[in-house]
Design an enzyme around this catalytic site. Sequence first.
Site, PDB file in Angstrom:
ATOM      1  N   TYR A 172       0.801  -1.227   0.000  1.00  0.00           N
ATOM      2  CA  TYR A 172       0.000   0.000   0.000  1.00  0.00           C
ATOM      3  C   TYR A 172       0.835   1.279   0.000  1.00  0.00           C
ATOM      4  CZ  TYR A 172      -4.462  -2.432   0.358  1.00  0.00           C
ATOM      5  OH  TYR A 172      -5.572  -3.201   0.106  1.00  0.00           O
TER       6      TYR A 172
ATOM      7  N   ASP B 284      -3.067 -17.726   2.577  1.00  0.00           N
ATOM      8  CA  ASP B 284      -4.151 -18.400   1.839  1.00  0.00           C
ATOM      9  C   ASP B 284      -4.824 -19.444   2.728  1.00  0.00           C
ATOM     10  OD1 ASP B 284      -1.578 -19.359   1.547  1.00  0.00           O
ATOM     11  OD2 ASP B 284      -1.761 -19.877  -0.569  1.00  0.00           O
TER      12      ASP B 284
ATOM     13  N   ASP C 135      -6.229  -5.982   5.011  1.00  0.00           N
ATOM     14  CA  ASP C 135      -7.377  -5.331   4.382  1.00  0.00           C
ATOM     15  C   ASP C 135      -8.342  -6.393   3.845  1.00  0.00           C
ATOM     16  OD1 ASP C 135      -9.034  -3.446   3.293  1.00  0.00           O
ATOM     17  OD2 ASP C 135      -7.682  -2.835   1.681  1.00  0.00           O
TER      18      ASP C 135
ATOM     19  N   ASP D  98     -12.272  -7.821   5.576  1.00  0.00           N
ATOM     20  CA  ASP D  98     -13.585  -7.843   4.916  1.00  0.00           C
ATOM     21  C   ASP D  98     -14.175  -9.249   4.974  1.00  0.00           C
ATOM     22  OD1 ASP D  98     -13.149  -5.147   4.158  1.00  0.00           O
ATOM     23  OD2 ASP D  98     -14.220  -5.434   2.264  1.00  0.00           O
TER      24      ASP D  98
HETATM   25 MG    MG Z   1     -10.880  -2.430   2.777  1.00  0.00          MG
END
Ligand code: MG
Length: 331
Positions: free
Chosen positions: A124, A202, A226, A230
């Site tokens: 990022y 994974d 990130d 989710d």
């Molecule tokens: Mg996100």
Amino acid sequence: MYNICLVPGDGIGAEVVPATQRVLEATGLAIRFTHAEAGWAVFEKQGKSVPADTLDKMRESDATLAGAFTSPSKKVEGFYSAIRTMREELNLYANFRPAKSRPVEGSQDNIDMLMIRENTEGLYVAAERRYGDIAIADAVVSKGASERITKVALKEAQKRTKKLAIIHKANVLPLTSGLFLHTAQETAKAYPDVDSYDVIVDAAAMHLVRSPETFDVMVTTNLFGDILSDLMAGLVGGLGLAPSANVGDDHAVFEPVHGSGPDIAGQGIANPTATILSACMMLEHLGEKEIAQMIENSLNQLLSRGIVTPDLSGSETTVSFTDALIKEMAL
Ligand code: MG
Ligand code: NAI
């Protein structure tokens, strides 16, 4: 008196933050709110996704509550993501993303876990470049940031069930992800009361889906954190319920995990729960644990009675849900 900076941002951010402000006002706590702008709309007006005076207002506050900020999926000259700007400018190096079972359809039972995501580096850093039909991105992993985030996670683990999963991909990326893993393992040696173990990312995704109740605290690099957070939100009722905190040594920004919800923005049906739970994390951070718990209990009451917004198959609007919550809190 607390000074709280509100940065609603784009899309549904501008709907769920005012709703959350009402909830905070209903607590009776003495709070002075400052309002500031950030995101795509302000970039279009002013050429900056986070204007300097927004950063000043955030720095002058005890904490910031943010909504959501739109980022285009294509390169726009001069644009840099608002939330990433805040994380970098205020050095908010630790991203806390809890996921807890909720009394709603679609939430699995016995889940209570916490993702601690490194918030400043990894892929990022967005160091991308393009050579014709080939594009390259650099990932940055430093020993310092890996040690710093692992210490945060170890301290959280000590407060909970003393288990820490270090999530990585060192088998394919032994220099970058390997540095993260080995630094985390070294750091964990100073915390012998915490049972730390490593999981390849994974496999972690698969285990999180199949046996989420076996996870407690996790620590990982920016991109993995990130994505997995989710996934975690998806196990306990979805993005409408997922809160987060971006914490540094001098400031903290609390925000829902979700984005600006362009598909539902402007309809008044966004679920404000994720932002209200983020505000609960903010209250805890400020030392108002009891009030945070009271709001969360009231929220769980509503959810268990099926008083929910359309993302959870209900018919409440953002405003009617917030009205019901404020009424519940007064009981
Ligand atoms: Mg996100
Ligand atoms: P999103 O989180 O905005 O939406 C994903 C799906 O979840 C949509 O169907 C949306 O309607 C639903 N959803 C999200 N929050 C909800 C809520 N509170 N109540 C009910 N339904 C909700 O993610 P998406 O669509 O991938 O991204 C949209 C924009 O948001 C993009 O510009 C992206 O860059 C930005 N974004 C910003 C973030 C931030 O500010 N930290 C985080 C994630 C995305």
